[in-house]
Design an enzyme around this catalytic site. Structure first.
Site, mmCIF file in Angstrom:
data_model
loop_
_atom_site.group_PDB
_atom_site.id
_atom_site.type_symbol
_atom_site.label_atom_id
_atom_site.label_comp_id
_atom_site.label_asym_id
_atom_site.label_seq_id
_atom_site.Cartn_x
_atom_site.Cartn_y
_atom_site.Cartn_z
ATOM 1 C CG LEU A 25 -2.074 -0.891 1.307
ATOM 2 C CD1 LEU A 25 -2.693 -0.843 2.683
ATOM 3 C CD2 LEU A 25 -3.090 -0.477 0.262
ATOM 4 N N GLY A 26 1.999 1.162 0.659
ATOM 5 C CA GLY A 26 2.837 2.343 0.752
ATOM 6 C C GLY A 26 4.153 1.997 1.374
ATOM 7 N NE ARG A 27 7.829 1.165 -2.193
ATOM 8 C CZ ARG A 27 8.230 -0.062 -2.532
ATOM 9 N NH1 ARG A 27 9.338 -0.560 -2.043
ATOM 10 N NH2 ARG A 27 7.525 -0.791 -3.366
ATOM 11 N N GLY A 28 7.669 3.895 3.471
ATOM 12 C CA GLY A 28 8.193 5.106 4.071
ATOM 13 C C GLY A 28 9.384 4.742 4.923
ATOM 14 N N GLY A 29 9.794 5.673 5.752
ATOM 15 C CA GLY A 29 10.949 5.433 6.586
ATOM 16 C C GLY A 29 10.748 4.243 7.503
ATOM 17 C CG PHE A 30 6.763 3.261 8.181
ATOM 18 C CD1 PHE A 30 6.294 2.193 7.437
ATOM 19 C CD2 PHE A 30 6.328 4.531 7.867
ATOM 20 C CE1 PHE A 30 5.414 2.394 6.393
ATOM 21 C CE2 PHE A 30 5.447 4.733 6.819
ATOM 22 C CZ PHE A 30 4.987 3.665 6.093
ATOM 23 C CB VAL A 49 1.804 -0.031 4.843
ATOM 24 C CG1 VAL A 49 0.398 -0.399 5.267
ATOM 25 C CG2 VAL A 49 2.452 0.820 5.907
ATOM 26 C CE LYS A 58 4.595 1.189 11.762
ATOM 27 N NZ LYS A 58 4.232 2.384 12.499
ATOM 28 C CG ASP A 112 5.113 13.137 12.386
ATOM 29 O OD1 ASP A 112 5.232 14.253 11.821
ATOM 30 O OD2 ASP A 112 5.557 12.088 11.899
#
Ligand SMILES: *[C@@H]1O[C@H](CO)[C@@H](O)[C@H](O)[C@H]1NC(C)=O
Ligand SMILES: *[C@@H]1O[C@H](CO)[C@@H](O)[C@H](O)[C@H]1NC(C)=O
Ligand SMILES: *[C@@H]1O[C@H](CO)[C@@H](O)[C@H](O)[C@H]1NC(C)=O
Ligand SMILES: *[C@@H]1O[C@H](CO)[C@@H](O)[C@H](O)[C@H]1NC(C)=O
Ligand SMILES: *[C@@H]1O[C@H](CO)[C@@H](O)[C@H](O)[C@H]1NC(C)=O
Ligand SMILES: *[C@@H]1O[C@H](CO)[C@@H](O)[C@H](O)[C@H]1NC(C)=O
Length: 882
Positions: free
Chosen positions: A563-568, A571, A584, A685
């Site tokens: 679904l998405g990607r980020g620093g974490f 997902v 996640k 945040d």
């Protein structure tokens, strides 16, 4: 001369104060005299200093001291044989930008420098400092370069405070007793180019966050810990700017990755590790290489031939190449290595598979016939991970293949059905998935204990007994096929409908400047209620979901479900017992204890805060290797997508009413967090990419990774800086003081974005207009009458009533972003001002095809139902909209 002038000035001041009746004669508030006091203290504490360092004289005239406007900005004393320990007063030289004291004999503890927010360059290497305080990096927000090499420090680990030094370019801390793991935040420091941590006591793996970092030098060689640095080095394949990579004398495993994207790689030293696999062609072909050292590993396959003429290579000792010189391997060796590649080149096989003769040399798992054909491969119960390689199909002499009781994932490759001699395939007790290809009936298949393996097609036809059974079977198959086709069609249509907002986009313009763990509570932050024992609370335990279920739910974390990607991390979308979920993964450093604590803390927080406008935690998985959080799935994507990316998705922009409802939803969520009975939380945040929307565009706030528990008796507390540029309240950005008003500020910024349709930081604007808050506040203060025409989102079409509402929200945004926290309203005030606007909503462009279902319920009624009271559950709310 200077002294005399100063004296006269003091005398005049003294007389002045005397006549005013003041008893204090000396003026202590003069900053440069404060710097002078600190410098005098420094001169008294050290010996072996240059002769110009005389207490009483002007420090700005001292050798190695630079000043600007009467303030000390630099101290440079390299290689002077200076000894003694640094006095705490050095911490008050608040204009200092450079502190260079390398190669001396300085000892004692390093001082705390919390007020040196201008300090950019620090050099302490080759001294005798004895310890580095835990919060040494706190407050050094402008730090760009620090060297701590060769210091006999007491054992320490890289503190999270360092994550606030977002401008850090060079961190050199070799041979200075560093222990623990390499923290994940280092990979996220956007400017970091040089990381030298060699000759320490580090353990653990390369953090995944290094992928995509701009690091040019990564030196991690010669760790002295018992476990050394370990794990695979694949991540360097995604570090395009890498020039120097030194990891010699560690315990890294797995193959050298494809380095075709590394266009500047010059020095690669991985001597004395446990690297396996074939040296990739892209590595040998790298023309920029100057030094390569790969001896004393378990590298396999053909001896590499380097393309670069000028490269110096150390590779010939202690490896498992098929021959000691370049040239092709025996085809059987090549095939077996292709097979091993599927398993990630396990060390076990690399240790045993030596030389160029797989038959008759005791290669683990390999049995040959008298003619030297491989006929049996037995890899049962060897802790193999990875996949079954299609390369098995090239081993045409293979009769029996045992792969049982491993941890294999993926599907059984169809090419295996081509093996002409195959009699037995045993894959029991793995985590295989997908369809089983159709083998000849003479092949015995053992497939049990693979929960995700779909074996219906295989069993249906291979065990035919009577014609009647065959017909029944065919009918069943037909019906199943039809159902599958229908499901596929439905799925595709649904996918088309929701595709546009499926991705959780990572905000490309916004940039997280720090990550801060909940569990590391300090000072005014109470972490008492967060369990710190090894056990999860009983309530939390009931939310545990097994890794197998999550693999099933996400189709083994297939890329199609991202679904998405980020620093974490990533997902994934998943289907867990019919419920759509968001998973996640890799959000936490699974090796370090700290990561574990944070993971537990996030679960405990999310378990406690429950509100219709907060994204709910469905469960979690705490496997040995994996830590995953499972959230409810939000079909509408993020507010960022709806507000700033609607053009590319082809959706209409949000209308005014939808924006008001979203603003109120967010305000309620934050009001709830701030006003919880026993303990309240500060989100820290808040931004559009953390606001998720459901299918009806109702908003829920997510991402509590930075949430802080605020002790009731403390309205404001100091903390490490974390959050996202643009949304950071000024007092938080400059002093680290955090209160609920930090969230109010961020909320005000989001209101501005909602009413203007502009991003808080818009690089396409002229420099003075980039920052939306500054621009908006300027216009609001000086040209208030024109603000509506100039700042309103041009996609909004508002009637007179709505224009009044717009101005009302603009006013709320202005107050919420006030410079002083006490001038900002509480979140409950925002709720109270927004709620009536939503109520008075004119139903001008409200479209609802299903209106006829409930003709008795007029819009006002509906809106009343939209008003949240804590007894209405989300599901009744949702059904009322259908
Ligand atoms: C830092 O500044 C604060 C406030 O000005 C002061 O109380 C504190 O003593 C200073 N700390 C150091 C180490 O100089
Ligand atoms: C490590 O630092 C110590 C001083 O703390 C020094 O004596 C030693 O030579 C250094 N070791 C290396 C490998 O540079
Ligand atoms: C190299 O970079 C390109 C473009 O970013 C990417 O598509 C490709 O996957 C990368 N290759 C490797 C081996 O990482
Ligand atoms: C790399 O090679 C150069 C000369 O080719 C040599 O001077 C240098 O010491 C080498 N560095 C390493 C780390 O081997
Ligand atoms: C089988 O071997 C051939 C020749 O070595 C190679 O080109 C092919 O890729 C191999 N097939 C698989 C599935 O690895
Ligand atoms: C399944 O495999 C694991 C190792 O992956 C092994 O420990 C276990 O005993 C196996 N179970 C059975 C029933 O063979």
């Amino acid at each position: 001369m200077v002294e005399r002038k100063e004296h006269r000035r003091r005398l005049l001041l003294a007389l002045f104060f005397f006549f005013l009746g003041f008893r204090r004669i000396k003026c202590r508030s003069d900053t440069s005299s404060e710097d002078a006091d600190a410098m005098f203290a420094l001169a008294r504490a050290l010996s072996g200093l240059p002769s110009s360092w005389k207490p009483g004289s002007d420090p700005c005239s001292w050798d190695g001291v630079s000043c600007s406007a009467g303030r000390v900005t630099g101290i440079n004393l390299a290689s002077r044989g200076v000894s003694g320990s640094l006095p705490p007063s050095i911490g008050s030289l608040s204009a200092l930008t450079t502190l260079n004291l390398p190669r001396n004999r300085l000892s004692g503890p390093l001082p705390l420098l919390p007020n040196l927010s201008s300090l950019q360059s620090v050099s302490f290497e080759d001294n005798a400092f004895e310890s580095l305080p835990d919060s040494f990096f706190a407050g050094l927000i402008d730090l760009q370069s620090i060297t701590l090499d060769n210091l006999p420090l007491a054992p320490w680990s890289l503190p999270r405070d360092l994550a606030s030094s977002a401008g850090l370019v060079e961190l050199s801390a070799a041979n200075c007793s560093l222990s623990g793991s390499i923290p994940d935040f280092l990979g996220s420091l956007p400017s970091l180019r040089v990381l030298r941590l060699a000759y320490n006591h580090l353990s653990g793996t390369l953090p995944p966050s290094l992928a995509g970092s701009g690091l040019q030098q990564l030196l991690l060689n010669s760790q002295q810990s018992s476990s050394l640095l370990s794990g695979r080095i694949d991540v360097i394949g995604a570090m395009p700017q890498l020039i120097v990579f030194w990891i010699q004398s560690n315990a890294f495993t797995g193959p050298i990755p494809d380095v075709s994207n590394l266009t500047a790689l010059e020095s690669f030293n991985a001597r004395d590790n446990a690297l396996t696999g074939v040296v990739p062609a892209s590595f040998a072909a790298t023309l920029t290489l100057k030094n390569v050292s790969l001896s004393k590993n378990m590298l396999q396959g053909a001896f590499p031939q380097f393309a670069s003429k000028s490269v110096s290579v150390d590779i010939d000792k202690g490896n498992q190449f098929c021959s000691p010189a370049p040239g092709p391997c025996d085809p059987r060796v090549t095939m077996l290595l292709d097979i091993a590649a599927g398993f990630g080149y396990p060390l076990l096989l690399a240790k045993s598979w030596k030389g160029n003769q797989p038959c008759g040399a005791n290669w683990l798992g390999v049995t040959c016939d008298a003619q030297g054909n491989v006929i049996v491969l037995n890899f049962a119960n060897q802790h193999l991970g990875g996949e079954i390689s299609p390369a098995f199909s090239n081993l045409t002499s293979l009769r029996q293949l045992f792969l049982s009781s491993n941890d294999l994932v993926g599907s059984i490759p169809a090419s295996l059905t081509q093996l002409p001699q195959l009699q037995l395939l045993d894959v029991t007790n793995n985590s295989l998935s997908g369809k089983v290809p159709t083998f000849r009936t003479s092949v015995t298949l053992k497939l049990e204990d693979n929960p995700k393996l779909g074996d219906d097609s295989g069993s249906l036809f291979s065990s035919t007994s009577s014609p009647a059974a065959l017909i029944v079977g065919l009918i069943v198959a037909f019906v199943v096929l039809l159902a599958c086709a229908a499901a596929l069609l439905f799925h595709c249509r649904k996918k088309n409908q929701s595709k546009k907002f499926e991705r959780i986009a990572s905000d490309s313009t916004s940039f997280k400047i720090g990550l801060d763990g909940l569990s590391k509570g300090s000072g005014g932050i109470s972490s008492g209620s967060i369990t710190s024992s090894d056990q999860y609370s009983t309530e939390a335990q009931s939310m545990h979901i097994s890794i197998q279920s999550l693999r099933r739910a996400t189709d083994n974390f297939s890329d199609a479900n991202i679904l998405g990607r980020g620093g974490f991390g990533l997902v994934y979308k998943g289907d867990h017992n019919g419920t759509t979920i968001a998973v996640k993964r890799n959000g936490y450093d699974s090796t370090g204890n700290k990561g574990h604590e944070e993971f537990k803390a996030e679960i405990e927080v999310l378990r406690k805060v429950k509100h219709k406008n907060l994204v709910a935690l469905v469960g979690f998985c705490d496997d040995d290797r994996e830590k995953l959080l499972v959230y409810e799935y939000m079909a509408g994507g993020t507010l960022t997508e709806h507000l700033f990316q609607w053009q590319s998705s082809g959706e209409p922009p949000l209308n005014w009413n939808q924006r008001l409802v979203i603003a109120l939803d967010v305000a309620r969520a934050i009001e709830y967090l701030h006003s919880l009975a026993q303990e309240s939380y500060i989100h820290r945040d808040l931004k559009p990419s953390n606001i998720l929307l459901d299918k009806d565009l109702r908003a829920k706030v997510s991402d509590f990774g930075l949430a802080k528990l605020a002790a009731d008796d403390q309205k404001s507390m100091q903390t490490r800086l974390a959050g996202t540029f643009g949304y950071l309240a000024p007092e938080y950005a400059t002093t680290g003081r955090v209160s609920t008003k930090v969230d109010v500020y961020a909320f005000g910024v989001i209101l501005m974005e909602l009413i203007t349709g502009r991003k808080v930081l818009d690089e396409s604007q002229p420099p003075e207009d980039i920052h939306l808050v500054a621009l908006f506040r300027r216009r609001f203060s000086h040209e208030k009458d024109k603000i509506l025409t100039e700042m309103m989102d041009p996609t909004l079409e508002l009637n007179e009533e709505a224009k009044k509402n717009w101005a009302e929200v603009a006013d709320l945004a202005w107050h919420s972003t006030a410079r002083e926290p006490h001038q900002r309203p509480d979140m409950s005030h925002a709720v109270n001002r927004l709620a009536p606007l939503v109520n008075h909503w004119q139903p001008t462009n409200y479209v609802d095809e299903d209106d006829d279902d409930e003709p008795s319920m007029n819009l006002t009624k509906r809106m009343e139902q939209w008003q949240y009271n804590d007894t209405t559950s989300t599901s009744t709310f949702d059904s009322s909209l259908k």
